[in-house]
Structures are given as C-alpha cells and as structure tokens.
Design an enzyme around this catalytic site. Sequence first.
Site, PDB file in Angstrom:
ATOM      1  N   GLU A  32     -28.887 -28.115  -6.444  1.00  0.00           N
ATOM      2  CA  GLU A  32     -28.427 -26.900  -6.294  1.00  0.00           C
ATOM      3  C   GLU A  32     -27.684 -26.456  -5.087  1.00  0.00           C
ATOM      4  O   GLU A  32     -27.614 -26.399  -4.107  1.00  0.00           O
ATOM      5  CB  GLU A  32     -29.758 -26.302  -6.128  1.00  0.00           C
ATOM      6  CG  GLU A  32     -30.949 -26.259  -6.741  1.00  0.00           C
ATOM      7  CD  GLU A  32     -32.702 -26.189  -6.449  1.00  0.00           C
ATOM      8  OE1 GLU A  32     -33.650 -25.758  -6.954  1.00  0.00           O
ATOM      9  OE2 GLU A  32     -33.258 -26.939  -5.316  1.00  0.00           O
TER      10      GLU A  32
ATOM     11  N   ASP B 224     -32.304 -32.679   3.859  1.00  0.00           N
ATOM     12  CA  ASP B 224     -32.052 -31.664   2.849  1.00  0.00           C
ATOM     13  C   ASP B 224     -31.910 -30.352   4.129  1.00  0.00           C
ATOM     14  O   ASP B 224     -31.708 -30.545   5.018  1.00  0.00           O
ATOM     15  CB  ASP B 224     -33.478 -31.311   2.221  1.00  0.00           C
ATOM     16  CG  ASP B 224     -33.843 -30.387   1.025  1.00  0.00           C
ATOM     17  OD1 ASP B 224     -32.422 -29.304   1.067  1.00  0.00           O
ATOM     18  OD2 ASP B 224     -33.351 -30.652   0.154  1.00  0.00           O
TER      19      ASP B 224
ATOM     20  N   HIS C 151     -27.598 -28.944  -0.004  1.00  0.00           N
ATOM     21  CA  HIS C 151     -29.196 -29.122   0.528  1.00  0.00           C
ATOM     22  C   HIS C 151     -28.200 -29.881   1.914  1.00  0.00           C
ATOM     23  O   HIS C 151     -28.839 -30.914   1.923  1.00  0.00           O
ATOM     24  CB  HIS C 151     -29.835 -30.260  -0.098  1.00  0.00           C
ATOM     25  CG  HIS C 151     -30.835 -28.885  -1.343  1.00  0.00           C
ATOM     26  ND1 HIS C 151     -32.045 -28.715  -1.179  1.00  0.00           N
ATOM     27  CD2 HIS C 151     -30.358 -28.912  -2.673  1.00  0.00           C
ATOM     28  CE1 HIS C 151     -31.968 -27.546  -2.263  1.00  0.00           C
ATOM     29  NE2 HIS C 151     -31.128 -28.080  -3.042  1.00  0.00           N
TER      30      HIS C 151
HETATM   31  C1  ACM Z   1     -34.379 -30.731  -6.989  1.00  0.00           C
HETATM   32  O1  ACM Z   1     -35.490 -30.200  -7.623  1.00  0.00           O
HETATM   33  N1  ACM Z   1     -33.768 -29.525  -6.742  1.00  0.00           N
HETATM   34  C2  ACM Z   1     -33.909 -31.677  -7.759  1.00  0.00           C
END
Ligand code: ACM
Length: 480
Positions: free
Chosen positions: A249, A122, A185
């Site tokens: 995201e 991440d 991420h």
């Molecule tokens: C997430 O909660 N961004 C998968």
Amino acid sequence: MLNILPKPKSIVYGYGTVGDEYVVTLDKELPEEGYRLILNEKGIEIQYSSDKGKFYAAATLDQIAAQCETLPCVTVEDAPKYPYRGFMIDCARHFFTVEELKKQINVMAELKLNKFHWHLTDDQGWRIEIKKYPLLTEIGSVRLSTRGDGREVKGFYTAEDIKDVVEFCAERFIEVIPEIDMPGHFTSAIASYPELSCHGRQLKVSERFGIHRDIACAGKDETVNFCKDVLGEVASLFPSEYVHLGGDEAPKLNWYECEHCRKRLEEHSLADEKELQGWFTNEMIAHLASLGKKAVVWNDGASVNLDKNAAVQYWKQSSALDKELVKEAKKGREVILSPFFYFYFDYPHGMTPLKKTFDYKIPSEIENNVKGLEGTLWTEYVSDVRKLELMAYPRLFALADKAWSGEGDYTDFLVRLDVFAEFITDKFPVAVTVKPNPSFLKGKKDVLMFFLNILDRNTLRVARELRKDKRIASKRKRKR
Ligand code: ACM
Ligand code: ZN
C-alpha cells in the site's frame, strides 16, 4: 481415539500398558522438524533428528497426557507439510506488552507454529527503539488520539524487550521476523524525521487508519541511508533468517511530483514508479543480504524487477495476482500465503468464519511449492489483548492445522478443536471465541458493522487520491 491438533501424519494404536522407561533416540533419517513418538510396554521413546522434532514430540505427548487417565500404547509418526508456519501480530496500531505477546507465543508453540512475524512500524506508531534515531520512539511511538477519541496510544520495545522476546521464542523453536514497513505505512517515521518524505513537511503520527499518501522518498539518498541504518540495527537485534520489508500500500502520488524521485528514475532508467519501488526495495534487500539476512515483501510491493531471492507474502488476491502467484512459485520464488479473505483474523467472524479459514484451498498446481502459510492479526480495531485473542482463536488453530498437515476434513478438525481448546485454555489463560461460525443474520450484521466502522470522514478523500494514483500509474505504464 486421540485428538491431536495439528493433526499428525499417522497414529497407530497398540495394546498393553505403557512402561516406565524414557528414552530419546537420534534418527538422522527423520525430517528436521519430524519425530516418532512411541508409547509401548517398555515406556516412552522419542525419535528425532533435531531438537525441533524433540520439542514437537513433547508437545504431542502433552496433548495425549491431557486427554487420557493412563497413557495408551501408540506410535505417532509426524512431520510438517510446510516449513513456514506463521502468525503476525500488528503492534503498531495498538501496543501489546511483552507479557501479552509471550502468552500468544506459548499458544503458537503448542500449535507447532514456527514464525512470529512482528509488525513493528506503521503510520500510527513506531514501536522499536533505534539507537541512531532516537526521535523514532520519542515522537514516533506516541499517537495523541485515534479517530478523534482524544486517547493517547503509546509504547515501544527496547533492545532488552526484543532480546527477551527473541529468547522466549528461540526456546520454543520460533523465529521472530521483524517487519519495518517501507516505503509506505511510514508516517510515524516521517513525523519523527520530516526530511524522509518527498516534500519534507512536518506530519503528525497518524490518527486515522487506511492508506496514506505520504511515504518515504525513494529519490533522496538520506532516506535510503536512513532505512539502511535502521535495518542494520534491526539485523543486529534479531537473529532471524528473514527481515520483512513491508512494501504494501505505497501510493506514488508524491513520487510523481518529486524532483529527487524523478532524478532517481532517470538515473537508473526505470520505467515507472512501481519499478522505482522495486529499485528502492532491492537496495534494502542487498543491504540485508550483506548482513546475512533474506527479505520478505508483501505481494503488492513486488515489482517486476524485484530481486529473485526475496520471499513474497501474498495477501492481495485477484485472478491476475493468483496467476502471478502460481508463476512465481513455479519459478522457485519463496511464497508465503496470507490471502486476506481467509487468513486475516482482524476480520469479524461473520466475514471470515472458522470454516472459511479451514476450507481455503491452496492452488493445487503449487501446493508443494509454497513455503508456507501465515495468519495475520491487524489491530486497527483491536485495542486490548482479550479482543486480540477472541479474533485470533480458534481461526489460528485452523491455520496451524493446515500449515502442519495440509488439507483436512472439517468435521474431524472440529472434534480435535474442542479438545485442543480445553487443553490450551487450561494451560494458558487465553480467550477463545466459542461461536466462530456465526448464524447468517449475525454474520451479515458483523460485515455491516465492520464496513461502517472503517468509514470515516477521510474515506472519500483517500479513495479519490487512490483513484488518481491508479490513473496516473496506468497512463505511465501505457507510455512505456
Ligand atoms: C496489508 O494488509 N496491507 C499487508
Ligand atoms: Zn521523492
């Protein structure tokens, strides 16, 4: 009355004393993970069709033995409702040792969960050693500070660690699904190899949480090849059927302005950047398929052109997304449900009380089409294993009950929960929250504290960036 968690399909009580014989009998008619456990005057018989069923029968027998002085005569007939019963732990935001993970895996096995989704990368940390790209762990696994606290967070799993976890899980019939989150991420990878982003600027492993605008460049061949190389090594380390590609995201602000991304879009006649993400993800899905793996992606990363063979994990919810979920599941897409209001266990109990998790209703029209359910534990604000356990338990017990036996009765669940909590904490020293349904006032306070904690000096800037991203995306969509 026996109290078993997750709840078996049927328990039929008999009379007499259980004898001394112990036999296991193959019965190919039983479902793969199902079993029949017969305790009678002859003794104990386990009927099974695969080693999984045998394992689950033994787990049930263990729960029975723990709550009776002498074994009762009884027949338990059992099989799970869903083939996918998962738990995700985010080891990127905070690092958890192999021993700490094994403790949770032991609990998963008792709950008859069978997928450990391991969130390994991440913005705030890269936690898996990749031999071809050593800087991913040399640089990417070290975060110098978190939101200005000046405390270092670091750690990664070596190939040996992974083998250890994979074997430990296999002994408990749990598949380990690694997640390498891309193209969003991705800051820890970019901090290690800046050329992976659109602009190529040096970044730090992120010291804040939330959504990040610097994502992998889908236009550069070197980025695409890097991701394929990483997945190649990941596929060789994990014998799993699935590899999770993340995809959540991923704001496209950099892609709009990147010459490489623009070129890729034109070359492949893609309508917009969402489809470019679809193209990028499909490249990875095809690569995984060549390695014998299926892909999973988060639902906000699932574009219209997403490969139909990829499984989609639904975490985001809205009426439009719920409609899409129903449509996709009916079309035959493998869907996994992790609705964040219900199955995100990093949320305070005041926001997601146990009852809410238990009461989640799977849309009735696809109740029998979904692949399964997964609880997730994100660890932005979970820095040690005790907190992790207090957040996960007992909400994971409710999820496991649902994933194994479908809709149930909450009052009945609460009785079984008490018995199970005692059983599990006797067996493994895990912490279980004793008041998972806080009072109204405590609940409100929990929610307030949660939101205050999320807010920091980056919040407004990020919100502005995301609004801009949405605006541009919707304009581009209208032009089509
Ligand atoms: C997430 O909660 N961004 C998968
Ligand atoms: Zn780019």
